[in-house]
Design an enzyme around this catalytic site. Sequence first.
Site, PDB file in Angstrom:
ATOM      1  N   GLU A 132       0.939  -1.228  -0.078  1.00  0.00           N
ATOM      2  CA  GLU A 132       0.089  -0.150   0.093  1.00  0.00           C
ATOM      3  C   GLU A 132       0.897   1.333   0.074  1.00  0.00           C
ATOM      4  O   GLU A 132       1.962   1.252   0.730  1.00  0.00           O
ATOM      5  CB  GLU A 132      -0.919   0.289   1.143  1.00  0.00           C
ATOM      6  CG  GLU A 132      -1.852   1.165   1.109  1.00  0.00           C
ATOM      7  CD  GLU A 132      -2.887   1.198   2.499  1.00  0.00           C
ATOM      8  OE1 GLU A 132      -4.191   1.300   2.211  1.00  0.00           O
ATOM      9  OE2 GLU A 132      -2.474   0.901   3.469  1.00  0.00           O
ATOM     10  N   GLY A 266       2.279   1.071  11.454  1.00  0.00           N
ATOM     11  CA  GLY A 266       2.271   0.077  12.552  1.00  0.00           C
ATOM     12  C   GLY A 266       1.961  -1.345  12.078  1.00  0.00           C
ATOM     13  O   GLY A 266       2.518  -2.400  12.664  1.00  0.00           O
ATOM     14  N   HIS A 300      -7.405  -3.494  14.809  1.00  0.00           N
ATOM     15  CA  HIS A 300      -7.617  -2.642  13.728  1.00  0.00           C
ATOM     16  C   HIS A 300      -7.467  -3.154  12.182  1.00  0.00           C
ATOM     17  O   HIS A 300      -8.460  -3.341  11.241  1.00  0.00           O
ATOM     18  CB  HIS A 300      -6.533  -1.362  13.667  1.00  0.00           C
ATOM     19  CG  HIS A 300      -6.469  -0.433  12.478  1.00  0.00           C
ATOM     20  ND1 HIS A 300      -7.194   0.950  12.832  1.00  0.00           N
ATOM     21  CD2 HIS A 300      -6.343  -0.351  11.269  1.00  0.00           C
ATOM     22  CE1 HIS A 300      -7.143   1.604  11.559  1.00  0.00           C
ATOM     23  NE2 HIS A 300      -6.568   0.711  10.653  1.00  0.00           N
ATOM     24  N   GLU A 301      -6.371  -4.072  12.117  1.00  0.00           N
ATOM     25  CA  GLU A 301      -5.989  -4.817  11.121  1.00  0.00           C
ATOM     26  C   GLU A 301      -7.020  -6.012  10.943  1.00  0.00           C
ATOM     27  O   GLU A 301      -7.472  -6.279   9.592  1.00  0.00           O
ATOM     28  CB  GLU A 301      -4.629  -5.300  11.080  1.00  0.00           C
ATOM     29  CG  GLU A 301      -3.568  -4.415  11.372  1.00  0.00           C
ATOM     30  CD  GLU A 301      -3.755  -3.204  10.556  1.00  0.00           C
ATOM     31  OE1 GLU A 301      -3.850  -3.343   9.300  1.00  0.00           O
ATOM     32  OE2 GLU A 301      -3.421  -1.952  10.952  1.00  0.00           O
ATOM     33  N   HIS A 304     -10.211  -4.663   9.265  1.00  0.00           N
ATOM     34  CA  HIS A 304      -9.810  -4.641   7.724  1.00  0.00           C
ATOM     35  C   HIS A 304     -10.395  -5.648   6.838  1.00  0.00           C
ATOM     36  O   HIS A 304     -10.220  -5.515   5.646  1.00  0.00           O
ATOM     37  CB  HIS A 304      -8.451  -4.092   7.337  1.00  0.00           C
ATOM     38  CG  HIS A 304      -8.171  -2.604   7.690  1.00  0.00           C
ATOM     39  ND1 HIS A 304      -8.861  -1.570   6.963  1.00  0.00           N
ATOM     40  CD2 HIS A 304      -7.280  -1.885   8.329  1.00  0.00           C
ATOM     41  CE1 HIS A 304      -8.645  -0.450   7.178  1.00  0.00           C
ATOM     42  NE2 HIS A 304      -7.582  -0.589   8.017  1.00  0.00           N
TER      43      HIS A 304
END
Length: 861
Positions: A132, A266, A300-301, A304
Amino acid sequence: MPGTNLTREEAQQRAQLLTVDSYEIELDLSGAQEGGTYRSVTTVRFDVAEDGDGAESFIDLVAPAVHEVTLNGDTLDPAEVFADSRIALAGLLKGRNILRVVADCAYTNTGEGLHRFVDPVDDQAYLYTQFEVPDARRVFASFEQPDLKATFQFTVKAPEGWTVISNSPTPEPRDNVWVFEPTPRISSYITALIVGPYHSVHSVYEKDGQSVPLGIYCRPSLAEYLDADAIFAVTRQGFEWFQEKFDYAYPFEKYDQLFVPEFNAGAMENAGAVTIRDQYVFRSKVTDAAYEVRAETILHELAHMWFGDLVTMEWWNDLWLNESFATYTSIACQAAAPGSRWPHSWTTFANSMKTWAYRQDQLPSTHPIMADIRDLDDVLVNFDGITYAKGASVLKQLVAYVGEDEFFRGVQAYFKRHAYGNTRLSDLLGALEETSGRDLKTWSKQWLETAGINVLRPEVETDADGVITSFAIRQEAPALPAGAKGEPTLRPHRIAVGAYDLGADGKLVRGERVELDVDGELTAVPQLVGKRRPAVVLLNDDDLSYAKVRLDEQSLAVVTEHLGDFAESLPRALCWASAWDMTRDAELAARDYLSLVLSGIGKESDIGVVQSLHRQVKLAIDLYADPAARETLLARWTDATLAHLRSAAPASDHQLAWARAFAATARTPEQLDLLEALLAGTQTVEGLAVDTELRWSFVQRLAAVGRFDEAEITAEYERDKTAAGERHAATARAARPTEEAKAEAWSSVVDSDKLPNAVQEAVIAGFVQTDQRELLAPYTDRYFEVLADVWESRSHEMAQQIAVGLYPTVQVSGETLDKTDAWLTSAQPNAALRRLVSESRAGVERALRAQAADAAAGAAR
């Protein structure tokens, strides 16, 4: 010439023409231990629209050499069709086309593409990809945009004894060749390969017949520190909560989490193969705040996997929604999941993420949450406090506005409707309108399509007996920063008003809470009229909205005296944040902020808040205090850090945090003697473990003040001959207060491009010392002399480190502003670099205003 950029219009044209079916990618990484380049063979099957017969397009590739390009059986000359980062594809056939590209691609040391790192402990190479935004093209030929999804089938040849992990389950290798099954339809930027002799621990998530294999990976040199059970526990908690809230089963076949070296961010949400910076494998004691942040990153990941991977933005202007959703839901999970270790996570959000957002939103580069992303250059500098933190704050506001149950019912419909596809913001808002019955078009226009921040102030009138006769909330829309686009905007806010009084135990306790919609310039709150005025009126209690909050005069007086006495952590955090914001806005003098912190921090139980206050006080004194008073304030602060270190409970998180705060600012001969004695073991503080990481913080401070030089730094590295030790030693060397040390550090970063990303970052961190303004002064002109060349010659990550990290932030003067303005005028940098430099300039401008306010406060006493 496009260079390595791609515009939104080009992406839209390509998406209208092409539908990509599949990639088959063969990589020969058998020479990875030696480095250099590797062979990459890509076969892409794609369809061209009915009216596209004979059309032209291009595929993306960044590679030192292209050997073969074959389109539909015809051999194309690489010298004619490959330029910059593109292979031109002319004469396309309507319907199915097949492209084969053979290239030599390069290992990197910048954290972009296929990163290669050699561990000094075992001399083994470790690889991982980071794609990304646009870096899959550094490893294989790809249509590098999120809405051209496809399946990806990887075949990888690796050295004997290595492991290869990708998005699909790991197969058994044959002759060191790993043939993976194709992925589901995903975007190129979330594909991944992690290759090397990694250590691993395995488990499984099982529920109601579902079974998802779980893996955790790290380098063998970190294996003894890997707390896999704790990581699996957070992961399982996320699986439970997200699958219930999203009503959609985890969409991939397995879930690996790979702690990798020299990672720029992160973590990264590669489908089924999340990469995470390996500093999250803690080698030494850390506070609970560090575990909380790591858990939020893990969640968080994981979020996703649904929002971002299963359903993906069409173009990068909805990056904010991708990141904001993952941030909001990860913190909501921590706050609400049964058995969570961090039910106070919204306090952490208010204390850290919101502070980041408020800072970003007051820069000249502020932009609407829904940013206008014209090209890749725009998005590369848009991973900011608005995209993550303001966006998540506004999502929290949206949940309060439509209702939590209605919000998640809309999300459930959205996932089912758009699985494995691409979407725009309107798709999510449409689903939420269906479930909530609210019209969100006006809300979206006011909150997502405008920039800037509102201020909320209470207006309270009472009679002679202290009974409220009038209560209203005034909303202001301050002018946007100079250079920002747009107009100030009043917005609708869903907020709570908290009424707090001091109890018999001396605690500030909420006696009443009113939740209401604030809209327009003045909103009456009749629910509080006729009631006795409380000691403290707190607007935006529970932190539902995104706004700067100010206290009325009476509340401010009580809070100044009793900030540490709130019974709950969230109202304390909101008041701390308000005080910090007032300091940054030159409404509260830096010396008064220091006094406020010193009066209340001893009662602050939330360790994350304590550590934030440590950072903010140091920044306030270094940059926002009157220079004539700076040394006095630093002495006062340092004395306080030592006193708290000595009085903190032995072996507590607070003790460790105060030890780090003391190490960051120790200055008198006696204080520096203590650091040396703690290092040598000739003095101790009961319960304080002077372990590897804490030792380095002491060494770096002693180097920065000239007590330690090369011999002592080398001796410490001999104790810690690891990658982390190399970085810490690099910081210590760059921190030394000599012209020679500064010249050496500058040259290693600016004159050479050989440093890996993490080491360059470490050198920059050491180079910039707020105690060394005079020593660093000559580098202001040198920075502007080299900046344009650095930006042109380095990769984005490496150039951004230099542009931001070496800007003369500590030279707070009108001269710095003038030199910045002169450079911006003469150099005419592109939009991305102009933004970074303008943001840094705004920091100096803000510091000048704050210094003037602090000087005025000092003169008035």
